[in-house]
Motif scaffolding. Sequence first.
Motif, PDB file in Angstrom:
ATOM      1  N   GLY A  20       0.832  -1.212   0.000  1.00 57.65           N
ATOM      2  CA  GLY A  20       0.000   0.000   0.000  1.00 57.65           C
ATOM      3  C   GLY A  20       0.855   1.245   0.000  1.00 57.65           C
TER       4      GLY A  20
ATOM      5  N   ILE B 296       2.378   1.718  -3.393  1.00 53.40           N
ATOM      6  CA  ILE B 296       1.417   2.251  -4.373  1.00 53.40           C
ATOM      7  C   ILE B 296       1.141   3.725  -4.097  1.00 53.40           C
ATOM      8  N   GLY B 297       0.902   4.019  -2.802  1.00 59.21           N
ATOM      9  CA  GLY B 297       0.656   5.410  -2.425  1.00 59.21           C
ATOM     10  C   GLY B 297       1.846   6.268  -2.779  1.00 59.21           C
TER      11      GLY B 297
ATOM     12  N   THR C 237      -3.748  18.228 -16.464  1.00 56.36           N
ATOM     13  CA  THR C 237      -4.301  16.953 -16.002  1.00 56.36           C
ATOM     14  C   THR C 237      -5.316  16.488 -17.033  1.00 56.36           C
TER      15      THR C 237
ATOM     16  N   LYS D 270      -8.398  14.505 -18.000  1.00 52.52           N
ATOM     17  CA  LYS D 270      -9.537  13.954 -17.270  1.00 52.52           C
ATOM     18  C   LYS D 270     -10.359  13.058 -18.186  1.00 52.52           C
ATOM     19  N   ARG D 271     -11.514  12.655 -17.669  1.00 48.92           N
ATOM     20  CA  ARG D 271     -12.346  11.762 -18.488  1.00 48.92           C
ATOM     21  C   ARG D 271     -13.257  12.546 -19.408  1.00 48.92           C
TER      22      ARG D 271
ATOM     23  N   PHE E  64      -5.727   9.281 -15.048  1.00 48.74           N
ATOM     24  CA  PHE E  64      -4.955  10.189 -14.220  1.00 48.74           C
ATOM     25  C   PHE E  64      -3.611  10.482 -14.882  1.00 48.74           C
TER      26      PHE E  64
ATOM     27  N   ARG F 183      -4.276   8.621  -0.917  1.00 52.82           N
ATOM     28  CA  ARG F 183      -3.682   7.650  -1.833  1.00 52.82           C
ATOM     29  C   ARG F 183      -3.085   6.477  -1.071  1.00 52.82           C
ATOM     30  N   ILE F 184      -2.432   6.769   0.047  1.00 53.16           N
ATOM     31  CA  ILE F 184      -1.819   5.679   0.818  1.00 53.16           C
ATOM     32  C   ILE F 184      -2.910   4.753   1.342  1.00 53.16           C
TER      33      ILE F 184
ATOM     34  N   GLY G 148      -4.329   2.829  -1.402  1.00 50.58           N
ATOM     35  CA  GLY G 148      -3.343   1.828  -1.808  1.00 50.58           C
ATOM     36  C   GLY G 148      -3.354   0.638  -0.871  1.00 50.58           C
TER      37      GLY G 148
ATOM     38  N   ASP H  55     -12.138   0.865  -9.052  1.00 52.20           N
ATOM     39  CA  ASP H  55     -12.912   1.912  -9.703  1.00 52.20           C
ATOM     40  C   ASP H  55     -13.056   3.127  -8.784  1.00 52.20           C
TER      41      ASP H  55
ATOM     42  N   LEU I  61      -9.938   5.015  -8.775  1.00 49.59           N
ATOM     43  CA  LEU I  61      -9.777   5.835  -9.984  1.00 49.59           C
ATOM     44  C   LEU I  61     -10.627   7.102  -9.915  1.00 49.59           C
ATOM     45  N   ASN I  62     -11.847   6.921  -9.356  1.00 49.29           N
ATOM     46  CA  ASN I  62     -12.696   8.104  -9.199  1.00 49.29           C
ATOM     47  C   ASN I  62     -12.054   9.118  -8.267  1.00 49.29           C
TER      48      ASN I  62
ATOM     49  N   MET J 170      -8.961   9.404  -7.638  1.00 55.35           N
ATOM     50  CA  MET J 170      -7.791  10.019  -8.285  1.00 55.35           C
ATOM     51  C   MET J 170      -8.216  11.099  -9.272  1.00 55.35           C
ATOM     52  N   ALA J 171      -9.296  10.791 -10.003  1.00 53.40           N
ATOM     53  CA  ALA J 171      -9.775  11.784 -10.970  1.00 53.40           C
ATOM     54  C   ALA J 171     -10.221  13.042 -10.238  1.00 53.40           C
TER      55      ALA J 171
ATOM     56  N   SER K  17      -9.230  13.976  -7.207  1.00 51.82           N
ATOM     57  CA  SER K  17      -8.089  14.687  -6.608  1.00 51.82           C
ATOM     58  C   SER K  17      -7.317  15.430  -7.696  1.00 51.82           C
ATOM     59  N   GLY K  18      -7.348  14.875  -8.910  1.00 49.40           N
ATOM     60  CA  GLY K  18      -6.723  15.577 -10.032  1.00 49.40           C
ATOM     61  C   GLY K  18      -7.364  16.936 -10.233  1.00 49.40           C
ATOM     62  N   GLU K  19      -8.689  16.973 -10.052  1.00 51.07           N
ATOM     63  CA  GLU K  19      -9.393  18.239 -10.200  1.00 51.07           C
ATOM     64  C   GLU K  19      -8.996  19.205  -9.095  1.00 51.07           C
TER      65      GLU K  19
END
Lengths: 174, 292
Positions: free
Chosen positions: A11, A14-15, A53, A55-56, A143, B4-5, B8, B38, B41-42, B44-45, B47-49
């Motif tokens: 973890g 990954i983090g 960034t 995005k989707r 991302f 994120r940690i 993760g 999923d 990923l959401n 992350m998306a 947090s990207g914003e």
Amino acid sequence: MKKVILSLFLGLIIGGQGFSQSSDYCPKTEPVIKCRKALVPYKYTNMVVKRITYKRFNYIEEISIPLYYDARYRFVFNTELLPNDLKIEIYDKPQGEKKREKLFEANSSEKNFNFEPEPGSGLYSVYVDFLIPAYIDENGGSFAKGCVILMTGFEDEVSKAFESSGDASTSGTK
Amino acid sequence: MKLRIVTGIIISGLFLASCGSSGDEGNIEMSETERAQDEMLNEMAESGEEEMVETFYLPSALQIGSIFQKSGLNYIKGATNPTSNSEKYVSQTSKILNFGIYSADLAYIVLNGQSQDAVNYLKVVSELSDKIGFGTVFESQDLMQRFEANLGNRDSVINVMIDIQARTDMFVDDNNLQDVTYMIFAGAWVEGMYLGVKASDKSNRHSLSGRLVEQMTILNNLNKALRSNENQTDELKEIRKQLVQLEQFFNQLEENKNAQNIASFKDYKLSQEHLDQLSNSIVEIRKSIVNP
């Protein structure tokens, strides 16, 4: 217990990778040197490192750049730190304004390109639009990050004397 | 980062748990993994914003000085903020704003070939840079030596100042200090305007007033940039308030209606009354930064 420790360890990795990606996605030293070279003979005035960034969904980000009326400018773009392509367009008016005129456009695949506003055009500002396309990778991740270097230079004293030398060209150069 | 940690850990935990199972049970756990993935990923998306920061473009103090000088800005000894004032700036906001003030003064002095003053102002700028966490920019001995060695050569000194600006921009970006740089620019902008006001006389009033008006287009960017600043101290709020009032005053001027048809600010006609009001506002804002 072993599994828990291993989970925590993985973890953290990954983090940690997430963090490392966000801090290291813009190793700009080399591109900045290229921009400084491309700026000559203009005097450096500013550098913007525009973080992108993906995005989707598609979206546009805009930076307004005020101009002094009798200075000559060169805008140098470097897009080699982008993971995916995007379009850059420059306008005389901001988004949402009617009758705005496109002054320049480029695709980031060109990596290095310049724009020089027409001197004496009466522009108070130009608006640099970054058209960032939607992105989703094959694993469903969305991302992706990168950056564009935008360096500006100006020349206000001797540029007219060098107009015929070809060094002080106007409009876009790629 | 924490998010994120934690995510993760959850994902890796689910992944390992799924590795240790088999058959139908494994299928159910895989779908949980997918769901968690999923979710990640959401997040992350999203947090990207959150990480998206609006970018503002502001010119350098040197460019502002250069533009004013071209319009007939003469050197007035004593118009700059005295170097002795630098000791009285206690709060971080005050130090940052006055770093901007002194940067503009340094540009003004260098552009006007005032070698001895240039050394003193560079020293103050360098000391203040250390106090606001920008010391690295001036750490290079080479930079200071080049500056001093070239004092008699205006173009070479300007080149050194351009290098200082470029290093500052790199440092700001490397350390995510955009908020600080907007405050520095606020100080530099106010000082540039102040010097323009001080140097205005009958012979250059028209060209300088055009320049002052031109600077108002930058004020819009500056106010937006300051508003985005996460660290809103009382001092900064006060300066912001004054700058917003200045922008509002300018925006409602009658002269703007006629400005639609002019080719450039060179032809902008600002009445004496409004020029005086603009000048007085600048003097007041500058006073609240220099004498906090």
